[in-house]
Design a protein around this motif. Structure first.
Motif, PDB file in Angstrom:
ATOM      1  N   SER A 261       0.854  -1.200   0.000  1.00  0.00           N
ATOM      2  CA  SER A 261       0.000   0.000   0.000  1.00  0.00           C
ATOM      3  C   SER A 261       0.886   1.244   0.000  1.00  0.00           C
ATOM      4  N   GLY A 262       0.272   2.372  -0.279  1.00  0.00           N
ATOM      5  CA  GLY A 262       0.982   3.647  -0.176  1.00  0.00           C
ATOM      6  C   GLY A 262       1.385   3.914   1.264  1.00  0.00           C
ATOM      7  N   THR A 263       0.543   3.480   2.196  1.00  0.00           N
ATOM      8  CA  THR A 263       0.834   3.673   3.618  1.00  0.00           C
ATOM      9  C   THR A 263       2.088   2.889   4.024  1.00  0.00           C
TER      10      THR A 263
ATOM     11  N   LEU B  15       5.031   4.726   2.692  1.00  0.00           N
ATOM     12  CA  LEU B  15       5.386   5.874   3.545  1.00  0.00           C
ATOM     13  C   LEU B  15       6.181   5.399   4.758  1.00  0.00           C
TER      14      LEU B  15
ATOM     15  N   THR C 211      -3.901  16.525   4.079  1.00  0.00           N
ATOM     16  CA  THR C 211      -3.444  15.279   3.479  1.00  0.00           C
ATOM     17  C   THR C 211      -4.247  14.147   4.075  1.00  0.00           C
ATOM     18  N   PHE C 212      -4.079  12.947   3.518  1.00  0.00           N
ATOM     19  CA  PHE C 212      -4.688  11.770   4.112  1.00  0.00           C
ATOM     20  C   PHE C 212      -3.911  11.443   5.396  1.00  0.00           C
TER      21      PHE C 212
ATOM     22  N   ALA D 183      -2.604   8.972   6.581  1.00  0.00           N
ATOM     23  CA  ALA D 183      -1.448   8.067   6.476  1.00  0.00           C
ATOM     24  C   ALA D 183      -0.117   8.814   6.477  1.00  0.00           C
ATOM     25  N   THR D 184      -0.078  10.012   5.890  1.00  0.00           N
ATOM     26  CA  THR D 184       1.178  10.761   5.781  1.00  0.00           C
ATOM     27  C   THR D 184       1.802  10.971   7.157  1.00  0.00           C
TER      28      THR D 184
ATOM     29  N   VAL E 194       3.360  17.331   0.426  1.00  0.00           N
ATOM     30  CA  VAL E 194       2.296  16.526  -0.199  1.00  0.00           C
ATOM     31  C   VAL E 194       1.836  17.290  -1.436  1.00  0.00           C
TER      32      VAL E 194
ATOM     33  N   ASP F 169       5.387  13.107  -0.573  1.00  0.00           N
ATOM     34  CA  ASP F 169       4.183  12.287  -0.648  1.00  0.00           C
ATOM     35  C   ASP F 169       3.556  12.597  -2.005  1.00  0.00           C
TER      36      ASP F 169
ATOM     37  N   CYS G 259       1.463  10.697  -3.623  1.00  0.00           N
ATOM     38  CA  CYS G 259       0.312   9.805  -3.824  1.00  0.00           C
ATOM     39  C   CYS G 259      -0.760  10.409  -4.734  1.00  0.00           C
ATOM     40  N   HIS G 260      -0.827  11.752  -4.808  1.00  0.00           N
ATOM     41  CA  HIS G 260      -1.804  12.393  -5.700  1.00  0.00           C
ATOM     42  C   HIS G 260      -1.194  12.754  -7.054  1.00  0.00           C
TER      43      HIS G 260
ATOM     44  N   SER H 123       0.983   5.964  -4.374  1.00  0.00           N
ATOM     45  CA  SER H 123      -0.081   5.023  -4.002  1.00  0.00           C
ATOM     46  C   SER H 123      -0.789   4.562  -5.269  1.00  0.00           C
TER      47      SER H 123
ATOM     48  N   LYS I 253      -6.489   6.661  -7.259  1.00  0.00           N
ATOM     49  CA  LYS I 253      -5.281   7.354  -7.715  1.00  0.00           C
ATOM     50  C   LYS I 253      -5.106   7.200  -9.233  1.00  0.00           C
TER      51      LYS I 253
ATOM     52  N   GLY J 282      -1.779  -0.794  -3.164  1.00  0.00           N
ATOM     53  CA  GLY J 282      -0.374  -0.828  -3.557  1.00  0.00           C
ATOM     54  C   GLY J 282       0.280   0.521  -3.431  1.00  0.00           C
TER      55      GLY J 282
ATOM     56  N   TYR K 189      -9.146  17.661   2.570  1.00  0.00           N
ATOM     57  CA  TYR K 189      -9.263  16.743   3.698  1.00  0.00           C
ATOM     58  C   TYR K 189      -9.671  17.521   4.953  1.00  0.00           C
TER      59      TYR K 189
END
Ligand SMILES: *Cc1c(COP(=O)(O)O)cnc(C)c1O
Length: 404
Positions: free
Chosen positions: A56-58, A61, A82-83, A85-86, A128, A154, A156-157, A195, A200, A207, A345
């Motif tokens: 995962s992206g998490t 990180l 951010t989400f 998870a960051t 991010v 980060d 992920c976006h 991510s 995404k 992933g 967020y």
């Protein structure tokens, strides 16, 4: 209205399905060649030297913070927009996340305000690239170097986005004067995290990945993914080869099972071949929205800075005064109209868990103001022309209804 147009959505075609099925018929469902193929495809797309994929992206990180040497007592500076998870991943390694305020227009970290958050404990800055718009990485890098701090993006976006860069990078602008570095090239950072969640730009179901140009990070990223184990003889701590045979491996630190399966990796490789097309389509949709929405009375629209090309993971609008006060009504009416809008967020430190561990409302006023105004409209490559028109018409309808 029975169908909801989601805020984001995967595009999976027959080619993707064939790629997955061929792995299912092969010898390796995990730890096989599809994982390395996906990693090679990621490095050739981004220009980074090394890629390590994760479950995962998490997880990615978590691995990147570990590889950066972040640990107990250290501080990590990131954005509250951010989400979770960051910053959660900083807590996983025992470090303390420090939230720095954002700039009003892009909702990215306000680079001019980071310095006041730096202490002797600051180890890592995590910009991010919110909504797919890159942070000014030249500015981040300059500050980080001055203070001896590492930079983990980060991203992920922001797969498919790029930013202006003086650093050496295989990506140059069409006119040959400006250099543009892809997010993931790590031209101005130590590592970049991606991510592949279905919302995404490309997906593997679940992933993630870490990209880097540094061999030492790469080695610990690989080991962290698999229990801290190495089978590489040249890395062994116990060198008595007389007593160790080919079965021998060493666990050198406490890692995890954060592996991506070959099934997922095959999907990722097939998806990556379509990334440029996906990003182009997202940019077209954003430009159609901008064409009708810019300058309206109800909300502000996303923009691009001169140093960034956004990959438009999101299309976040910001309600103007007189409208943000009615956001709950506007939001629920949008949902009633079939618009799968989302608010991205809630500032992370306003979450009950973060409040319990000592974070306070008011810490980042610009972020809190952004949160009060934000709504993300649907944007994803598979949107039809009718879907786009539908979103535009019904967005205006909702604002007309709340005015009555
Ligand atoms: C999606 C996302 C993550 C986490 O990725 P997962 O793959 O869902 O674990 C982290 N940071 C940001 C900004 C994200 O959007």
């Amino acid at each position: 209205m029975s169908r909801i147009i989601p805020y984001s959505c995967q595009s999976v075609d027959e080619e993707d399905i064939t790629a997955v099925v061929s792995v299912l018929k092969s010898d390796y469902l995990t730890q096989g060649p599809a994982v390395e193929r996906f990693e090679a495809a990621l490095t050739s797309y981004t220009g980074a030297k090394y890629a390590v994929v994760y479950s995962s992206g998490t997880a990615a990180l978590h691995a990147s913070y570990f590889a950066a040497g972040l640990g107990a007592g250290d501080e990590l500076i990131t954005s509250p927009i951010t989400f979770v998870a960051t910053s959660n991943a900083a807590l996983y390694v025992g470090a303390r996340p420090v939230f720095s305020d954002i700039e009003r227009d892009s909702a990215n970290l306000d680079v001019t305000r980071i310095e006041e958050k730096i202490t002797e404990r600051t180890k890592v800055i995590v910009p991010v690239h919110y909504a797919g718009h890159p942070v000014d990485m030249e500015a981040i890098r300059a500050m980080a170097e001055k203070h001896g701090i590492k930079v983990v993006e980060d991203g992920c976006h922001a797969l498919g986005a790029s930013s202006k860069s003086n650093a050496a990078s295989p990506w140059t602008g069409q006119n040959g004067e400006e250099r543009w570095a892809k997010v993931g090239s790590c031209s101005n950072s130590d590592m970049t995290v991606l991510s592949f969640h279905p919302v995404k730009h490309i997906t593997t179901g679940e992933g993630g990945a870490v990209l880097t140009n540094e061999k030492s990070y790469y080695e610990s990223l690989l080991m962290f993914r698999s229990h801290g184990i190495t089978k590489n003889k040249s890395c062994f701590k116990m060198h008595d080869c007389a007593v160790v045979g080919d079965w021998y491996y060493e666990m050198q630190f406490l890692g995890y099972n954060y592996r991506m399966t070959d099934i997922q990796a095959a999907l990722g490789t097939a998806q990556l071949t379509k990334l440029e097309k996906f990003v182009k389509r997202r940019r077209e949709i954003a430009s159609t929205y901008n064409g009708v929405f810019v300058g309206n009375n109800y909300f502000e629209t996303p923009m691009e800075k001169q140093y960034g090309h956004s990959s438009y993971h999101l299309y976040p609008i910001r309600l103007k005064d007189g409208y943000w006060e009615k956001r709950p009504l506007i939001f629920s009416k949008m949902r009633e109209h079939g618009l799968g809008v989302q608010v991205l967020y809630i500032p992370v430190y306003l979450q009950p868990f973060y409040k319990e561990i000592g974070y306070r409302q008011g810490a980042c006023p610009v972020a809190e103001d952004f949160y009060r105004r934000a709504i993300s409209l649907p944007i994803y490559p598979a949107m039809s022309v009718e879907d786009i028109d539908y979103v535009i018409n019904h967005t205006f309808k909702v604002f007309e209804e709340v005015e009555e």
